[in-house]
Write a protein that holds these residues in place. Structure first.
Motif, PDB file in Angstrom:
ATOM      1  N   SER A 135       4.548   8.587  -0.950  1.00  0.00           N
ATOM      2  CA  SER A 135       5.111   7.462  -1.697  1.00  0.00           C
ATOM      3  C   SER A 135       3.982   6.686  -2.374  1.00  0.00           C
ATOM      4  CB  SER A 135       5.863   6.530  -0.734  1.00  0.00           C
ATOM      5  OG  SER A 135       4.934   5.921   0.154  1.00  0.00           O
ATOM      6  N   ALA A 136       4.352   5.822  -3.315  1.00  0.00           N
ATOM      7  CA  ALA A 136       3.345   4.997  -4.001  1.00  0.00           C
ATOM      8  C   ALA A 136       2.605   4.124  -2.984  1.00  0.00           C
ATOM      9  CB  ALA A 136       4.016   4.133  -5.063  1.00  0.00           C
ATOM     10  N   GLU A 137       3.340   3.571  -2.018  1.00  0.00           N
ATOM     11  CA  GLU A 137       2.723   2.760  -0.964  1.00  0.00           C
ATOM     12  C   GLU A 137       1.771   3.618  -0.124  1.00  0.00           C
ATOM     13  OE1 GLU A 137       4.823   1.559   2.830  1.00  0.00           O
ATOM     14  OE2 GLU A 137       4.853  -0.337   1.718  1.00  0.00           O
ATOM     15  N   GLY A 138       2.195   4.830   0.206  1.00  0.00           N
ATOM     16  CA  GLY A 138       1.352   5.742   0.974  1.00  0.00           C
ATOM     17  C   GLY A 138       0.090   6.127   0.209  1.00  0.00           C
ATOM     18  N   ARG A 139       0.234   6.355  -1.092  1.00  0.00           N
ATOM     19  CA  ARG A 139      -0.934   6.698  -1.908  1.00  0.00           C
ATOM     20  C   ARG A 139      -1.945   5.562  -1.909  1.00  0.00           C
ATOM     21  NH1 ARG A 139      -2.120   5.369  -6.671  1.00  0.00           N
ATOM     22  NH2 ARG A 139      -0.029   4.830  -7.339  1.00  0.00           N
ATOM     23  N   LEU A 140      -1.462   4.325  -2.094  1.00  0.00           N
ATOM     24  CA  LEU A 140      -2.365   3.167  -2.087  1.00  0.00           C
ATOM     25  C   LEU A 140      -3.062   3.024  -0.719  1.00  0.00           C
ATOM     26  CD1 LEU A 140      -0.268   0.516  -4.027  1.00  0.00           C
ATOM     27  CD2 LEU A 140      -2.421   1.586  -4.759  1.00  0.00           C
ATOM     28  N   ALA A 141      -2.302   3.204   0.363  1.00  0.00           N
ATOM     29  CA  ALA A 141      -2.883   3.093   1.703  1.00  0.00           C
ATOM     30  C   ALA A 141      -3.911   4.192   1.939  1.00  0.00           C
ATOM     31  CB  ALA A 141      -1.780   3.155   2.759  1.00  0.00           C
ATOM     32  N   HIS A 142      -3.594   5.416   1.527  1.00  0.00           N
ATOM     33  CA  HIS A 142      -4.540   6.530   1.713  1.00  0.00           C
ATOM     34  C   HIS A 142      -5.768   6.355   0.831  1.00  0.00           C
ATOM     35  CE1 HIS A 142      -1.216   9.359   3.425  1.00  0.00           C
ATOM     36  NE2 HIS A 142      -1.668   8.501   4.322  1.00  0.00           N
ATOM     37  N   ASP A 143      -5.583   5.869  -0.397  1.00  0.00           N
ATOM     38  CA  ASP A 143      -6.738   5.598  -1.259  1.00  0.00           C
ATOM     39  C   ASP A 143      -7.653   4.555  -0.621  1.00  0.00           C
ATOM     40  OD1 ASP A 143      -5.941   7.442  -3.129  1.00  0.00           O
ATOM     41  OD2 ASP A 143      -5.252   5.970  -4.609  1.00  0.00           O
ATOM     42  N   SER A 144      -7.049   3.538  -0.017  1.00  0.00           N
ATOM     43  CA  SER A 144      -7.846   2.519   0.673  1.00  0.00           C
ATOM     44  C   SER A 144      -8.566   3.129   1.880  1.00  0.00           C
ATOM     45  CB  SER A 144      -6.940   1.368   1.117  1.00  0.00           C
ATOM     46  OG  SER A 144      -7.678   0.398   1.794  1.00  0.00           O
ATOM     47  N   TYR A 145      -7.881   3.968   2.624  1.00  0.00           N
ATOM     48  CA  TYR A 145      -8.485   4.656   3.765  1.00  0.00           C
ATOM     49  C   TYR A 145      -9.689   5.481   3.320  1.00  0.00           C
ATOM     50  CZ  TYR A 145      -9.054   8.123   7.472  1.00  0.00           C
ATOM     51  OH  TYR A 145      -9.575   8.953   8.440  1.00  0.00           O
ATOM     52  N   LEU A 146      -9.558   6.120   2.150  1.00  0.00           N
ATOM     53  CA  LEU A 146     -10.635   6.964   1.618  1.00  0.00           C
ATOM     54  C   LEU A 146     -11.703   6.164   0.874  1.00  0.00           C
ATOM     55  CD1 LEU A 146      -8.393   9.882   0.315  1.00  0.00           C
ATOM     56  CD2 LEU A 146      -9.890   9.930   2.329  1.00  0.00           C
ATOM     57  N   GLY A 147     -11.505   4.843   0.752  1.00  0.00           N
ATOM     58  CA  GLY A 147     -12.482   3.993   0.087  1.00  0.00           C
ATOM     59  C   GLY A 147     -12.374   4.005  -1.429  1.00  0.00           C
TER      60      GLY A 147
END
Length: 191
Positions: A135-147
């Motif tokens: 999801s868009a929310e998941g993508r943002l969270a994963h992008d943050s996790y990956l820096g």
């Protein structure tokens, strides 16, 4: 000549010692060993009904795949010593009868190594089934996790809670509804 005999004995002792430690680590990392304590059986029962009961090839997922850090022998042994000591204390001293899962949960999540999650979930842009994007929310969270857009302090288990085990007090949370229903049908959930 005498010196070489001592070296041979030392080398043989080292090989025997390393073999014994390796065999012990392997044995104590098995799911059967974990379930030899009665207080761990509730986790195994919950796991049967979770989305993480089996891996992508259909093989059962064992305790060590999530709970024992892989890749770094020092971290793995340290985690095993800490968790093993704690579990022995709970079993032998406290009797293991009244585990306070709510109190244990935050600490337990810190012992889920992200590398263990990433061993199966390598592409963070795909959903868990691998058949579409997150999801868009998941993508943002994963992008943050990956820096990629800031930096998250959360590990995988910080956001993805209750995927393998579901204590009764978390069954009321809407995202856990399907898992809670499976447990209820199996008569594992308390009302």
């Amino acid at each position: 000549m005498r010196h070489s005999k001592k070296l041979v004995v030392l080398a043989a002792g080292a090989v025997i010692g390393i073999t014994a430690v390796a065999a012990t680590v392997r044995y104590t990392s098995g799911t059967e060993f974990c379930l030899s304590c009665h207080e761990m059986r509730v986790y195994a029962e919950e796991m049967k009904f979770s989305s993480h009961a089996r891996d992508a090839e259909g093989r059962p997922i064992g305790c060590a795949q999530c709970h024992i850090p892989g890749g770094n022998i020092v971290r793995m042994l340290a985690a095993k010593m800490w968790m093993g000591s704690k579990d022995i204390w709970v079993h032998a001293v406290d009797g293991g009868t009244a585990l306070d899962r709510a109190a244990m949960q935050p600490r337990a999540r810190r012992f889920i190594d992200d590398a263990n999650c990433l061993a199966c979930h390598q592409d963070l842009g795909r959903n868990a089934k691998g058949d579409g994007p997150v999801s868009a929310e998941g993508r943002l969270a994963h992008d943050s996790y990956l820096g990629k857009n800031g930096r998250s302090r959360n590990g995988c288990a910080g956001c993805h809670a209750n995927l393998a085990h579901l204590p009764p007090f978390d069954a009321r949370i809407p995202r856990n509804h399907a898992f809670a229903e499976k447990l209820k049908e199996a008569d594992l959930a308390k009302p």
